[in-house]
Design a protein around this motif. Structure first.
Motif, short mmCIF file in Angstrom:
data_model
loop_
_atom_site.label_atom_id
_atom_site.label_comp_id
_atom_site.label_asym_id
_atom_site.label_seq_id
_atom_site.Cartn_x
_atom_site.Cartn_y
_atom_site.Cartn_z
N ALA A 80 0.84 -1.20 0.00
CA ALA A 80 0.00 0.00 0.00
C ALA A 80 0.87 1.24 0.00
O ALA A 80 2.07 1.18 0.30
N LYS A 81 0.26 2.37 -0.32
CA LYS A 81 0.97 3.64 -0.22
C LYS A 81 1.17 4.00 1.25
O LYS A 81 2.25 4.35 1.68
N GLU A 82 0.08 3.89 2.02
CA GLU A 82 0.13 4.14 3.47
C GLU A 82 -0.59 2.99 4.16
O GLU A 82 -1.58 2.49 3.66
N LEU A 83 -0.11 2.62 5.33
CA LEU A 83 -0.74 1.57 6.12
C LEU A 83 -0.82 2.02 7.57
O LEU A 83 0.18 2.44 8.15
N VAL A 84 -2.02 1.94 8.13
CA VAL A 84 -2.24 2.24 9.54
C VAL A 84 -2.75 0.96 10.19
O VAL A 84 -3.73 0.38 9.73
#
Length: 161
Positions: A80-84
């Protein structure tokens, strides 16, 4: 009788002048995998994804944010581009921009990212590789180097400014 200096009725001025506030950016769409859903296989897309259920397999959202909610359990490799992460993730993670593991989250697996943060209380078990963002100017510089030999570094430092 005394009259007030203000006119009682003005036909040109509207009495209710409600103007809706316009947002500067369009609202971002987000798909949700709810608490009771179980998905086995490949999950991919181009919008943001919120996982509050169970996912097994692979998760691929290279241009978007993936959020694993507090009830989320992911047994998958995630790209992913960002992962939280606020839930549990078992698998390798590759983020183009940022990984954020919140205090109640846990990650077991290897990580490749540009930036990451781990809050106090979070669990991270695995290897972490932090890469520097690639510069877009490198291919142009490589093309220049192919055409003529590289000048000495001292000259480059003085001529570049």
């Amino acid at each position: 009788m005394l009259q007030s200096p203000e006119p009682k009725y003005s036909p040109t001025a509207p009495t209710n002048s409600y103007i809706p506030v316009k947002t500067s950016a369009p609202t971002m769409e987000q798909a949700t995998i709810g608490r009771t859903l179980v998905i086995k296989g490949e999950v991919s897309g181009s919008e943001a994804l919120f996982i509050d259920g169970r996912v097994e397999g692979t998760v691929s959202f290279p241009e978007s944010r993936v959020t694993v909610g507090r009830n989320g359990h992911v047994a998958a490799n995630i790209h992913a581009k960002e992962l939280v992460i606020m839930g549990k993730v078992h698998g390798n993670v590759e983020c183009a921009d940022r990984l954020d593991i919140r205090s109640e989250g846990s990650l077991t697996g290897d990580v490749i990212t540009h930036r990451f943060s781990v809050e106090e209380g979070a669990m991270l078990k695995g290897g972490v590789e932090v890469r520097t963002p690639e510069k877009k100017a490198q291919p142009q510089n490589q093309a220049k180097h192919e055409q003529k030999p590289e000048p000495p570094k001292a000259m480059v430092a003085t001529a570049g400014a």
